[in-house]
Scaffold this motif. Structure first.
Motif, PDB file in Angstrom:
ATOM      1  N   LYS A 194       0.851  -1.188   0.000  1.00  0.00           N
ATOM      2  CA  LYS A 194       0.000   0.000   0.000  1.00  0.00           C
ATOM      3  C   LYS A 194       0.882   1.231   0.000  1.00  0.00           C
ATOM      4  N   LEU A 195       0.401   2.278  -0.662  1.00  0.00           N
ATOM      5  CA  LEU A 195       1.114   3.547  -0.702  1.00  0.00           C
ATOM      6  C   LEU A 195       0.346   4.589   0.086  1.00  0.00           C
ATOM      7  N   ARG A 196       1.089   5.461   0.735  1.00  0.00           N
ATOM      8  CA  ARG A 196       0.502   6.536   1.524  1.00  0.00           C
ATOM      9  C   ARG A 196       1.091   7.853   1.020  1.00  0.00           C
ATOM     10  N   PRO A 197       0.237   8.783   0.552  1.00  0.00           N
ATOM     11  CA  PRO A 197       0.759  10.059   0.079  1.00  0.00           C
ATOM     12  C   PRO A 197       1.032  11.018   1.240  1.00  0.00           C
ATOM     13  N   LEU A 198       2.123  11.748   1.128  1.00  0.00           N
ATOM     14  CA  LEU A 198       2.495  12.746   2.134  1.00  0.00           C
ATOM     15  C   LEU A 198       3.081  13.967   1.434  1.00  0.00           C
ATOM     16  N   PRO A 199       2.874  15.158   1.977  1.00  0.00           N
ATOM     17  CA  PRO A 199       3.575  16.324   1.436  1.00  0.00           C
ATOM     18  C   PRO A 199       5.085  16.098   1.569  1.00  0.00           C
ATOM     19  N   TYR A 200       5.834  16.448   0.533  1.00  0.00           N
ATOM     20  CA  TYR A 200       7.269  16.152   0.557  1.00  0.00           C
ATOM     21  C   TYR A 200       7.986  17.080  -0.407  1.00  0.00           C
ATOM     22  N   THR A 201       9.100  17.621   0.005  1.00  0.00           N
ATOM     23  CA  THR A 201       9.935  18.431  -0.879  1.00  0.00           C
ATOM     24  C   THR A 201      11.176  17.634  -1.241  1.00  0.00           C
ATOM     25  N   TRP A 202      11.329  17.369  -2.533  1.00  0.00           N
ATOM     26  CA  TRP A 202      12.488  16.621  -3.027  1.00  0.00           C
ATOM     27  C   TRP A 202      13.678  17.567  -3.038  1.00  0.00           C
ATOM     28  N   LYS A 203      14.773  17.154  -2.439  1.00  0.00           N
ATOM     29  CA  LYS A 203      15.990  17.959  -2.400  1.00  0.00           C
ATOM     30  C   LYS A 203      17.067  17.240  -3.200  1.00  0.00           C
ATOM     31  N   ALA A 204      17.417  17.831  -4.348  1.00  0.00           N
ATOM     32  CA  ALA A 204      18.397  17.226  -5.245  1.00  0.00           C
ATOM     33  C   ALA A 204      19.820  17.496  -4.752  1.00  0.00           C
ATOM     34  N   GLU A 205      20.759  16.768  -5.331  1.00  0.00           N
ATOM     35  CA  GLU A 205      22.163  16.926  -4.946  1.00  0.00           C
ATOM     36  C   GLU A 205      22.668  18.343  -5.188  1.00  0.00           C
ATOM     37  N   ASN A 206      22.130  19.018  -6.225  1.00  0.00           N
ATOM     38  CA  ASN A 206      22.582  20.379  -6.528  1.00  0.00           C
ATOM     39  C   ASN A 206      21.862  21.424  -5.673  1.00  0.00           C
ATOM     40  N   ARG A 207      21.163  20.970  -4.653  1.00  0.00           N
ATOM     41  CA  ARG A 207      20.464  21.804  -3.666  1.00  0.00           C
ATOM     42  C   ARG A 207      19.176  22.447  -4.183  1.00  0.00           C
ATOM     43  N   THR A 208      18.699  22.030  -5.358  1.00  0.00           N
ATOM     44  CA  THR A 208      17.394  22.519  -5.793  1.00  0.00           C
ATOM     45  C   THR A 208      16.319  21.747  -5.048  1.00  0.00           C
ATOM     46  N   GLU A 209      15.199  22.399  -4.838  1.00  0.00           N
ATOM     47  CA  GLU A 209      14.084  21.780  -4.123  1.00  0.00           C
ATOM     48  C   GLU A 209      12.862  21.741  -5.016  1.00  0.00           C
ATOM     49  N   THR A 210      12.165  20.596  -5.028  1.00  0.00           N
ATOM     50  CA  THR A 210      10.953  20.426  -5.815  1.00  0.00           C
ATOM     51  C   THR A 210       9.823  20.039  -4.870  1.00  0.00           C
ATOM     52  N   PRO A 211       8.908  20.982  -4.580  1.00  0.00           N
ATOM     53  CA  PRO A 211       7.786  20.637  -3.702  1.00  0.00           C
ATOM     54  C   PRO A 211       6.822  19.691  -4.406  1.00  0.00           C
ATOM     55  N   GLY A 212       6.173  18.864  -3.622  1.00  0.00           N
ATOM     56  CA  GLY A 212       5.202  17.936  -4.183  1.00  0.00           C
ATOM     57  C   GLY A 212       4.736  16.938  -3.143  1.00  0.00           C
ATOM     58  N   LEU A 213       4.522  15.709  -3.598  1.00  0.00           N
ATOM     59  CA  LEU A 213       4.030  14.637  -2.740  1.00  0.00           C
ATOM     60  C   LEU A 213       4.933  13.423  -2.843  1.00  0.00           C
ATOM     61  N   ALA A 214       5.115  12.756  -1.725  1.00  0.00           N
ATOM     62  CA  ALA A 214       5.830  11.484  -1.706  1.00  0.00           C
ATOM     63  C   ALA A 214       4.797  10.371  -1.623  1.00  0.00           C
ATOM     64  N   LEU A 215       5.063   9.285  -2.310  1.00  0.00           N
ATOM     65  CA  LEU A 215       4.276   8.065  -2.148  1.00  0.00           C
ATOM     66  C   LEU A 215       5.132   7.122  -1.320  1.00  0.00           C
TER      67      LEU A 215
END
Length: 70
Positions: free
Chosen positions: A5-26
């Motif tokens: 089962k997957l559970r969605p959560l608010p999550y900001t992806w932080k890349a190695e180059n320090r950019t951030e991508t807001p969105g959702l994590a499964l």
């Protein structure tokens, strides 16, 4: 074997180059299985909704209010 089962959560992806991508994590338990931007999440939700409708499971209508019944 248990169904995964997957559970969605608010999550900001932080890349190695320090950019951030807001969105959702499964999430599956504590494991991140996917990260989706908000647009990607909306597109996936629409596709899931369409597949449910195509399977003969239409959306349950919302209850009507007194004003709508008049």
């Amino acid at each position: 074997m248990k169904r995964p089962k997957l559970r969605p959560l608010p999550y900001t992806w932080k890349a190695e180059n320090r950019t951030e991508t807001p969105g959702l994590a499964l999430m599956n338990g504590s494991q991140l299985r996917a990260h989706l931007t908000y647009a990607e999440a909306r597109k996936l939700a629409d596709k899931i909704h369409d597949l449910c409708d195509a399977n003969g499971n239409p959306e349950t209508p919302l209850p009507t209010t007194e004003a709508e019944q008049e």
